[in-house]
Design a protein around this motif. Sequence first.
Motif, PDB file in Angstrom:
ATOM      1  N   UNK A 291       2.825  12.726  -4.012  1.00 53.36           N
ATOM      2  CA  UNK A 291       2.035  13.897  -4.374  1.00 53.36           C
ATOM      3  C   UNK A 291       0.553  13.596  -4.222  1.00 53.36           C
ATOM      4  N   UNK A 292      -0.189  14.582  -3.759  1.00 58.71           N
ATOM      5  CA  UNK A 292      -1.634  14.438  -3.640  1.00 58.71           C
ATOM      6  C   UNK A 292      -2.230  14.296  -5.030  1.00 58.71           C
ATOM      7  N   UNK A 293      -2.988  13.238  -5.241  1.00 55.15           N
ATOM      8  CA  UNK A 293      -3.664  13.015  -6.515  1.00 55.15           C
ATOM      9  C   UNK A 293      -5.006  13.733  -6.496  1.00 55.15           C
ATOM     10  N   UNK A 294      -5.315  14.427  -7.562  1.00 54.32           N
ATOM     11  CA  UNK A 294      -6.533  15.252  -7.585  1.00 54.32           C
ATOM     12  C   UNK A 294      -7.818  14.429  -7.604  1.00 54.32           C
ATOM     13  N   UNK A 295      -7.810  13.283  -8.273  1.00 54.68           N
ATOM     14  CA  UNK A 295      -9.048  12.514  -8.402  1.00 54.68           C
ATOM     15  C   UNK A 295      -8.960  11.118  -7.797  1.00 54.68           C
TER      16      UNK A 295
ATOM     17  N   UNK B  32       6.439   9.300  -6.946  1.00 55.72           N
ATOM     18  CA  UNK B  32       7.492   9.720  -7.871  1.00 55.72           C
ATOM     19  C   UNK B  32       8.775   9.018  -7.455  1.00 55.72           C
ATOM     20  N   UNK B  33       9.384   8.323  -8.415  1.00 60.13           N
ATOM     21  CA  UNK B  33      10.595   7.550  -8.148  1.00 60.13           C
ATOM     22  C   UNK B  33      11.766   8.058  -8.981  1.00 60.13           C
TER      23      UNK B  33
ATOM     24  N   UNK C 198       0.846  -1.194   0.000  1.00 63.08           N
ATOM     25  CA  UNK C 198       0.000   0.000   0.000  1.00 63.08           C
ATOM     26  C   UNK C 198       0.883   1.245   0.000  1.00 63.08           C
ATOM     27  N   UNK C 199       0.475   2.312  -0.681  1.00 59.03           N
ATOM     28  CA  UNK C 199       1.265   3.546  -0.677  1.00 59.03           C
ATOM     29  C   UNK C 199       1.564   4.067   0.733  1.00 59.03           C
ATOM     30  N   UNK C 200       0.654   3.848   1.663  1.00 56.88           N
ATOM     31  CA  UNK C 200       0.877   4.317   3.036  1.00 56.88           C
ATOM     32  C   UNK C 200       2.022   3.561   3.721  1.00 56.88           C
ATOM     33  N   UNK C 201       2.382   2.378   3.202  1.00 52.38           N
ATOM     34  CA  UNK C 201       3.486   1.599   3.761  1.00 52.38           C
ATOM     35  C   UNK C 201       4.852   2.129   3.326  1.00 52.38           C
ATOM     36  N   UNK C 202       4.888   2.951   2.273  1.00 56.97           N
ATOM     37  CA  UNK C 202       6.137   3.425   1.707  1.00 56.97           C
ATOM     38  C   UNK C 202       6.624   4.696   2.391  1.00 56.97           C
ATOM     39  N   UNK C 203       7.934   4.790   2.557  1.00 61.30           N
ATOM     40  CA  UNK C 203       8.547   5.970   3.183  1.00 61.30           C
ATOM     41  C   UNK C 203       9.461   6.645   2.170  1.00 61.30           C
ATOM     42  N   UNK C 204       9.559   7.969   2.259  1.00 62.85           N
ATOM     43  CA  UNK C 204      10.446   8.699   1.369  1.00 62.85           C
ATOM     44  C   UNK C 204      11.874   8.192   1.523  1.00 62.85           C
ATOM     45  N   UNK C 205      12.611   8.161   0.441  1.00 57.46           N
ATOM     46  CA  UNK C 205      13.985   7.669   0.340  1.00 57.46           C
ATOM     47  C   UNK C 205      14.102   6.155   0.457  1.00 57.46           C
TER      48      UNK C 205
END
Length: 54
Positions: free
Chosen positions: A34-38, A45-46, A6-13
């Motif tokens: 980045x906040x997705x609009x829809x 972003x990688x 899940x995206x929430x499991x990922x950390x920057x770097x």
Amino acid sequence: MSGSIEPSDLKLDQSFCLVTDEENVAWLRLIKKEKASESPEPNLVFQFAVWKRA
């Protein structure tokens, strides 16, 4: 082996290595969420590099 994250499991770097369907090796590093609009999920972003098999 396969699975989902899940995206929430990922950390920057955070970095990942994987093998593509063409058996190339790829390295990815998460550099931005980045906040997705829809969508409730963020755009990820990688930075990446791919090494092709000879």
